[in-house]
Design a protein around this motif. Structure first.
Motif, mmCIF file in Angstrom:
data_model
loop_
_atom_site.group_PDB
_atom_site.id
_atom_site.type_symbol
_atom_site.label_atom_id
_atom_site.label_comp_id
_atom_site.label_asym_id
_atom_site.label_seq_id
_atom_site.Cartn_x
_atom_site.Cartn_y
_atom_site.Cartn_z
ATOM 1 N N ILE A 36 29.349 43.440 49.558
ATOM 2 C CA ILE A 36 29.193 41.998 49.342
ATOM 3 C C ILE A 36 28.695 41.231 50.563
ATOM 4 O O ILE A 36 28.178 40.125 50.425
ATOM 5 C CB ILE A 36 30.518 41.364 48.855
ATOM 6 C CG1 ILE A 36 31.608 41.501 49.918
ATOM 7 C CG2 ILE A 36 30.966 41.990 47.546
ATOM 8 C CD1 ILE A 36 32.854 40.704 49.603
ATOM 9 N N ARG B 105 39.434 30.108 37.018
ATOM 10 C CA ARG B 105 38.841 30.745 35.850
ATOM 11 C C ARG B 105 39.916 31.289 34.904
ATOM 12 O O ARG B 105 39.692 31.365 33.690
ATOM 13 C CB ARG B 105 37.907 31.868 36.277
ATOM 14 C CG ARG B 105 37.123 32.467 35.127
ATOM 15 C CD ARG B 105 36.073 33.450 35.591
ATOM 16 N NE ARG B 105 35.105 32.866 36.523
ATOM 17 C CZ ARG B 105 33.991 33.478 36.893
ATOM 18 N NH1 ARG B 105 33.705 34.683 36.413
ATOM 19 N NH2 ARG B 105 33.158 32.903 37.741
ATOM 20 N N SER C 245 39.492 48.577 34.554
ATOM 21 C CA SER C 245 38.498 47.563 34.222
ATOM 22 C C SER C 245 39.173 46.517 33.353
ATOM 23 O O SER C 245 39.521 46.774 32.204
ATOM 24 C CB SER C 245 37.315 48.196 33.475
ATOM 25 O OG SER C 245 36.340 47.213 33.175
ATOM 26 N N GLN D 148 30.821 38.475 44.907
ATOM 27 C CA GLN D 148 29.391 38.506 45.207
ATOM 28 C C GLN D 148 28.846 37.092 45.398
ATOM 29 O O GLN D 148 28.091 36.823 46.338
ATOM 30 C CB GLN D 148 28.630 39.198 44.068
ATOM 31 C CG GLN D 148 28.876 40.694 43.973
ATOM 32 C CD GLN D 148 28.203 41.478 45.082
ATOM 33 O OE1 GLN D 148 27.397 40.954 45.839
ATOM 34 N NE2 GLN D 148 28.532 42.759 45.194
ATOM 35 N N ARG D 149 29.247 36.179 44.530
ATOM 36 C CA ARG D 149 28.710 34.816 44.588
ATOM 37 C C ARG D 149 29.192 34.067 45.817
ATOM 38 O O ARG D 149 28.456 33.257 46.393
ATOM 39 C CB ARG D 149 29.108 34.067 43.309
ATOM 40 C CG ARG D 149 28.631 32.629 43.246
ATOM 41 C CD ARG D 149 28.723 32.076 41.830
ATOM 42 N NE ARG D 149 29.997 32.355 41.215
ATOM 43 C CZ ARG D 149 31.106 31.629 41.414
ATOM 44 N NH1 ARG D 149 31.070 30.611 42.251
ATOM 45 N NH2 ARG D 149 32.225 31.931 40.804
ATOM 46 N N SER E 276 31.751 47.667 45.632
ATOM 47 C CA SER E 276 30.531 46.850 45.656
ATOM 48 C C SER E 276 30.401 46.221 47.040
ATOM 49 O O SER E 276 31.368 45.656 47.569
ATOM 50 C CB SER E 276 30.591 45.765 44.576
ATOM 51 O OG SER E 276 31.769 44.986 44.682
ATOM 52 N N THR F 214 36.872 42.244 36.678
ATOM 53 C CA THR F 214 35.431 42.037 36.492
ATOM 54 C C THR F 214 35.011 40.681 37.042
ATOM 55 O O THR F 214 33.986 40.557 37.728
ATOM 56 C CB THR F 214 35.061 42.139 35.005
ATOM 57 O OG1 THR F 214 35.395 43.448 34.523
ATOM 58 C CG2 THR F 214 33.575 41.884 34.794
ATOM 59 N N ALA F 215 35.812 39.647 36.749
ATOM 60 C CA ALA F 215 35.506 38.312 37.270
ATOM 61 C C ALA F 215 35.608 38.288 38.784
ATOM 62 O O ALA F 215 34.794 37.645 39.466
ATOM 63 C CB ALA F 215 36.459 37.291 36.656
ATOM 64 N N GLU G 45 34.991 40.686 40.885
ATOM 65 C CA GLU G 45 33.800 41.304 41.456
ATOM 66 C C GLU G 45 32.612 40.343 41.432
ATOM 67 O O GLU G 45 31.847 40.263 42.400
ATOM 68 C CB GLU G 45 33.475 42.588 40.685
ATOM 69 C CG GLU G 45 34.497 43.705 40.931
ATOM 70 C CD GLU G 45 34.294 44.901 40.026
ATOM 71 O OE1 GLU G 45 34.085 46.014 40.559
ATOM 72 O OE2 GLU G 45 34.346 44.745 38.797
ATOM 73 N N GLU G 46 32.472 39.596 40.357
ATOM 74 C CA GLU G 46 31.370 38.632 40.264
ATOM 75 C C GLU G 46 31.558 37.492 41.257
ATOM 76 O O GLU G 46 30.616 37.077 41.948
ATOM 77 C CB GLU G 46 31.275 38.095 38.836
ATOM 78 C CG GLU G 46 30.169 37.078 38.604
ATOM 79 C CD GLU G 46 30.613 35.651 38.897
ATOM 80 O OE1 GLU G 46 29.855 34.923 39.563
ATOM 81 O OE2 GLU G 46 31.720 35.280 38.480
ATOM 82 N N ILE G 47 32.782 36.973 41.350
ATOM 83 C CA ILE G 47 33.061 35.858 42.260
ATOM 84 C C ILE G 47 32.860 36.290 43.711
ATOM 85 O O ILE G 47 32.322 35.536 44.537
ATOM 86 C CB ILE G 47 34.496 35.337 42.034
ATOM 87 C CG1 ILE G 47 34.611 34.691 40.651
ATOM 88 C CG2 ILE G 47 34.890 34.338 43.122
ATOM 89 C CD1 ILE G 47 36.047 34.397 40.228
ATOM 90 N N SER H 57 30.235 35.450 48.699
ATOM 91 C CA SER H 57 30.321 36.428 49.794
ATOM 92 C C SER H 57 30.292 35.784 51.166
ATOM 93 O O SER H 57 30.977 36.233 52.098
ATOM 94 C CB SER H 57 29.192 37.451 49.670
ATOM 95 O OG SER H 57 27.919 36.815 49.726
#
Length: 304
Positions: A159, A115, A276, A288-289, A157, A281-282, A284-286, A291
């Protein structure tokens, strides 16, 4: 002052906030006697008394009150300095990600680099005692942690969840049981900080209120899972680990078993609350996806 230990300062701040050594030790996930020794050592280094303890409780001395503001500034400055030093001279963006033993973050790192072309990602293994400290002192930028952890100063977060198991020496009587429960383990010596397994701690306190203090006197301070497993294999005690960690250290003289009434442990991604960036931020999203990829396949917990 040149040799002042920043970790002792962090410990001092937690005690100053709680004004209770027991609660402070719980937040820091260390034993209360260890915390008391660290504060005493800091007072020795400074040549001053920071806390007064009496039957009415714990309170800061005048010196302690003055140190609180200075310590916060010093720790914040040290973290910023370490972040700048780590990134100085690097070509392009850079991030360092920590991870606890047994976790696999390869897929997450690969996705993050795809990314952000040109991003350099370093990884660093952490331990129970360092997984938060390394974040707060700026050594790492984000970390895959095993909860519970003190969350002050962090954004955490959750996960993934993972089965926890007990590691016993081969030949232990409990290996004959069809199911092993927490109650079955209350007679055993846990070779790790009881705060790492609060369910076991609470079960022991119900049946042996003094066990956590008396039986742990003289217990060595372990720096690694490998050291704990040497003691398990020798019949000196047990450990309770995430299944993936236990599987990583599988050996012939120990056995892994599930604990039927122990809830799964939780894996989280932690980053400093005051940071931040698009990369974090990316991440944290990755996380979760992807996990499911973070928890490795565990060993067959029914095998000896």
């Amino acid at each position: 002052m040149s040799d002042l230990d920043l970790r002792k300062l962090r410990y001092f701040l937690v005690v100053a906030e709680e004004l209770n050594y027991g609660r402070a030790a719980d937040r820091l996930h260390i034993a209360q006697p260890v915390l008391s020794r660290q504060i005493a050592a800091l007072e020795g280094e400074l040549g001053a008394t920071l806390f007064e303890r009496s039957s009415r409780g714990t309170r800061l001395t005048e010196t302690g009150v003055a140190l609180v503001a200075d310590a916060r500034v010093l720790l914040a400055g040290a973290a910023a300095l370490q972040r700048r030093a780590r990134t100085a001279g690097r070509q392009g963006p850079h991030v360092t990600i920590g991870f606890m033993p047994g976790l696999i973050i390869t897929a997450v790192v690969r996705d993050l680099v795809e990314r952000f072309p040109g991003l350099t990602v370093d990884v660093q293994r952490t331990g129970w005692d360092t997984q938060v400290d390394l974040l707060l002192d700026g050594t790492i930028d984000a970390s895959f942690v095993r909860l519970p952890v003190p969350r002050r100063g962090l954004r955490v977060s959750e996960i993934a969840r993972e089965q926890r198991v007990v590691v016993l020496p081969v030949g232990h009587a409990l290996l004959e049981c069809a199911d092993i429960t927490l109650a079955d383990l209350t007679a055993e010596l846990l070779l790790q900080d009881p705060e790492a397994v609060p369910e076991w701690r609470d079960a022991v306190l119900e049946v042996r209120p003094h066990a956590l203090s008396l039986e742990r006197i003289g217990l060595p301070s372990f720096d690694s899972v490998e050291e704990k497993l040497e003691y398990v294999a020798a019949g000196r005690g047990i450990v309770i680990l995430p299944a993936s960690t236990a599987a990583f250290y599988t050996r012939g003289d120990i056995a892994i078993r599930p604990i039927s009434d122990l809830a799964p442990g939780t894996i989280g991604l932690a980053v400093p609350a005051d940071r931040s960036t698009p990369v974090l931020t990316a991440l944290e999203e990755i996380a979760q996806r992807l996990s499911a990829s973070v928890v490795s396949e565990s060993a067959d917990t029914r095998s000896a």
